[in-house]
Design a protein around this motif. Structure first.
Motif, PDB file in Angstrom:
ATOM      1  N   ALA A 190     -33.716 -24.746 -47.453  1.00 27.13           N
ATOM      2  CA  ALA A 190     -35.016 -24.109 -47.476  1.00 27.13           C
ATOM      3  C   ALA A 190     -34.832 -22.717 -48.070  1.00 27.13           C
ATOM      4  O   ALA A 190     -33.753 -22.128 -47.938  1.00 27.13           O
ATOM      5  N   PRO A 191     -35.846 -22.167 -48.745  1.00 27.40           N
ATOM      6  CA  PRO A 191     -35.721 -20.834 -49.348  1.00 27.40           C
ATOM      7  C   PRO A 191     -35.260 -19.785 -48.335  1.00 27.40           C
ATOM      8  O   PRO A 191     -34.445 -18.911 -48.670  1.00 27.40           O
ATOM      9  N   GLU A 192     -35.759 -19.851 -47.109  1.00 27.06           N
ATOM     10  CA  GLU A 192     -35.347 -18.897 -46.075  1.00 27.06           C
ATOM     11  C   GLU A 192     -33.841 -18.980 -45.829  1.00 27.06           C
ATOM     12  O   GLU A 192     -33.173 -17.956 -45.637  1.00 27.06           O
ATOM     13  N   ALA A 193     -33.326 -20.202 -45.827  1.00 27.55           N
ATOM     14  CA  ALA A 193     -31.893 -20.382 -45.560  1.00 27.55           C
ATOM     15  C   ALA A 193     -31.062 -19.775 -46.691  1.00 27.55           C
ATOM     16  O   ALA A 193     -30.001 -19.186 -46.446  1.00 27.55           O
ATOM     17  N   LEU A 194     -31.557 -19.900 -47.932  1.00 29.60           N
ATOM     18  CA  LEU A 194     -30.847 -19.284 -49.049  1.00 29.60           C
ATOM     19  C   LEU A 194     -30.819 -17.781 -48.901  1.00 29.60           C
ATOM     20  O   LEU A 194     -29.775 -17.138 -49.078  1.00 29.60           O
ATOM     21  N   SER A 195     -31.962 -17.241 -48.546  1.00 31.05           N
ATOM     22  CA  SER A 195     -32.059 -15.798 -48.363  1.00 31.05           C
ATOM     23  C   SER A 195     -31.070 -15.316 -47.301  1.00 31.05           C
ATOM     24  O   SER A 195     -30.344 -14.327 -47.498  1.00 31.05           O
ATOM     25  N   ARG A 196     -31.017 -16.026 -46.197  1.00 33.60           N
ATOM     26  CA  ARG A 196     -30.081 -15.649 -45.131  1.00 33.60           C
ATOM     27  C   ARG A 196     -28.640 -15.832 -45.580  1.00 33.60           C
ATOM     28  O   ARG A 196     -27.760 -15.036 -45.212  1.00 33.60           O
ATOM     29  N   ALA A 197     -28.394 -16.862 -46.364  1.00 31.45           N
ATOM     30  CA  ALA A 197     -27.031 -17.090 -46.848  1.00 31.45           C
ATOM     31  C   ALA A 197     -26.584 -15.911 -47.711  1.00 31.45           C
ATOM     32  O   ALA A 197     -25.456 -15.422 -47.584  1.00 31.45           O
ATOM     33  N   PHE A 198     -27.493 -15.429 -48.556  1.00 35.78           N
ATOM     34  CA  PHE A 198     -27.159 -14.280 -49.396  1.00 35.78           C
ATOM     35  C   PHE A 198     -26.818 -13.057 -48.533  1.00 35.78           C
ATOM     36  O   PHE A 198     -25.840 -12.367 -48.789  1.00 35.78           O
TER      37      PHE A 198
END
Lengths: 224, 224
Positions: A190-198
Motif C-alpha cells: 500500500a502507498p502508506e507502507a512504502l512511505s513508512r518503508a522509506f
DNA sequence: CGAGCTATTGAAGCAGATCAACGGGGGTGG
DNA sequence: CCACCCCCGTTGATCTGCTTCAATAGCTCG
C-alpha cells in the motif's frame, strides 16, 4: 497509426527484445509493428478480453493488474521503456490474463499476435528473440514471487534501490521514473507502507525528497 | 542414464510440452532426453550454480525455492508430472535462478540446455513447443503473484480446490498428490496457516481426512 | 491562486508468522 | 507381526507487519 519517429525507432531497436535477431529479422519485426499511444489512465485492455496484441513499451509506464471479486486491484507487473508484455499469449490462451493501464502518456510498438505467430514459424531468429522476451518476463515474475514471500517492506524498497544503482557506485541519486503509488504497487505494498518503508531506511542513509532519492551507502542497503 | 520405459515415455509424450511438434520433432526431443531419478529430499541444483539442464517432470513433485539472507526458504513453484522448469535458461542467464529439491522419489526427462539451443535454431516446431512451455510457466507464476497479493489463506485454498475440480462437478473428492506442507509452500503459507485455512472452510463443506479432501459444494467454494 | 490529487503521518485492526506443545500415523527395526 | 519412534499435522497463544481509515500537508496543473 503513427509512423515511427526517430526516437521511438531508436528505443525499439535498443529494446532488448530486438537484439537477438540479425538485421533482417529486426527489419521484419520493425515493419510488422504499429506505433500507438495512450494517454494517462487509459485502460489498454481488460482481463479476458479477446487477445489481439503483443506490446513493447517505448515511452512511459504501464500497470498490469488483476482484480479480486471485491474489485480490489493488485499489480502483477509494471512495464517501462524496453519492456514487453503479452508474450505469454503468442502461443497461449486467446484471452488477456490481466488488465493493462497506462500510468501516464505512453507510446508502444504493437504487434498482432497472429502475425507474430506466422513470423515465428518462418524465422527461427524471431522465435529466439521472443523466447528471450518470455524468459525475461518469467524471471522478473519469479523474482517478484520470491521477493513477496521473503522480504519485508523496507527490504523490498532497499532491494529496488540496489537494483537501480549504477554498477558499483558507492552512493548515488535516483529520480523515480513514476509516481510513488506506482512503485508501491510494483512492490506489492500500500502507498502508506512504502512511505513508512522509506522513513525506516533513513537510518541507512536513504534521503527522499519528492521523486528524488539519495542513497548514501549502497553497501549498507545490500545488508538490509 | 536409464532407458525410457513405457510409462515414462507415455508421460513424456502426453506432457503438454511435447504436443506442439509434429511426430518428427517429438522424436528428436525424445531422443535428446536423458531419464534421471532423484530420491526424496535430494537437491537437484542450487541457485547460481552453473546452469546445465532443462527438466520435464515425469513422476513426483519438485520444489523450486529461494532463500533469504537468514536462510528462510520460500517456494516459487511446485512442479509435478508434465511440468517443465528452467525454460527461462534456454535463452537467458547461465546460472540457475532458484534451488530445486525433490519432495519425494522423482523421475525426470532432462535436456542439455546447449543441445536444446541448437535444436531450436534448426526446427521452428521445437521453438514453438518451448515457447508454449515458457508461456505456461509465466502464466502460472503470474497467477501466483496475483493470488498472493489478492487472496487470503482460505481463499487460496478454496481456489486451489476449485482448480483441481473435475470439470463442472458439483462435488468431488480429492487425494492430495503431496504432503500438506508442500501445498502450504505452493500457496505461500506456513503449514499452520494451511491447517487453519482448511478448518475455516469446514463451514463451506470442505472435509479433510488425512490426504483426502471432500468438497461438498464447489459452487460455494467459488464464492469464497 | 485555488482545486484536486499525491504523499505523509497517526491510530486501530487484522491476517498470518512464529513458537510451543501435543496427538496420531506411517515407517522401520526388532 | 508388533512395538517403537520419528515426523507430520493440528491447535493454542503471542507477536509482528501490513492494511485500512482518517486527517493533514505538499505538489501540480489548470
Amino acid at each position: 497509426m503513427i509512423k515511427l519517429n526517430a526516437k521511438a525507432k531508436s528505443i525499439l531497436v535498443q529494446a532488448s527484445f530486438m537484439d537477438a535477431g540479425d538485421e533482417f529479422a529486426t527489419a521484419k519485426l520493425m515493419e510488422a509493428s504499429t506505433i500507438t499511444t495512450a494517454s494517462a489512465r487509459t485502460v489498454l485492455f481488460r482481463e479476458s478480453d479477446q487477445a489481439e496484441h503483443f506490446y513493447c513499451v517505448l515511452n512511459g509506464y504501464v500497470r498490469l493488474y488483476r482484480l479480486n471479486k471485491d474489485c480490489r486491484e493488485a499489480d502483477v507487473r509494471i512495464c517501462g521503456p524496453g519492456d514487453t508484455f503479452n508474450d505469454c499469449l503468442i502461443f497461449g490462451a486467446d484471452r488477456y490474463h490481466y488488465h493493462a493501464q497506462a500510468t501516464e502518456n505512453c507510446t508502444f510498438a504493437r504487434f498482432e499476435l497472429s502475425r507474430l505467430r506466422s513470423m515465428i514459424e518462418d524465422d527461427p531468429k524471431i522465435a529466439k528473440t521472443l523466447m528471450q522476451c518470455l524468459s525475461r518476463s518469467l524471471v522478473t515474475t519469479l523474482d517478484c514471487v520470491a521477493n513477496d514471500r521473503l522480504q519485508t517492506a523496507p527490504q523490498r524498497v532497499a532491494n529496488y534501490l540496489v537494483m537501480q544503482c549504477p554498477s558499483d557506485a558507492a552512493s548515488y541519486s535516483l529520480r523515480l521514473p513514476f509516481q510513488k503509488s506506482v512503485l508501491a504497487g510494483k512492490l506489492g505494498l500500500a502507498p502508506e507502507a512504502l512511505s513508512r518503508a522509506f522513513s525506516s531506511l533513513r537510518d541507512a542513509g536513504v534521503i527522499v525528497c519528492g521523486r528524488v532519492i539519495k542513497v548514501n551507502d549502497v553497501a549498507a542497503l545490500k545488508q538490509f
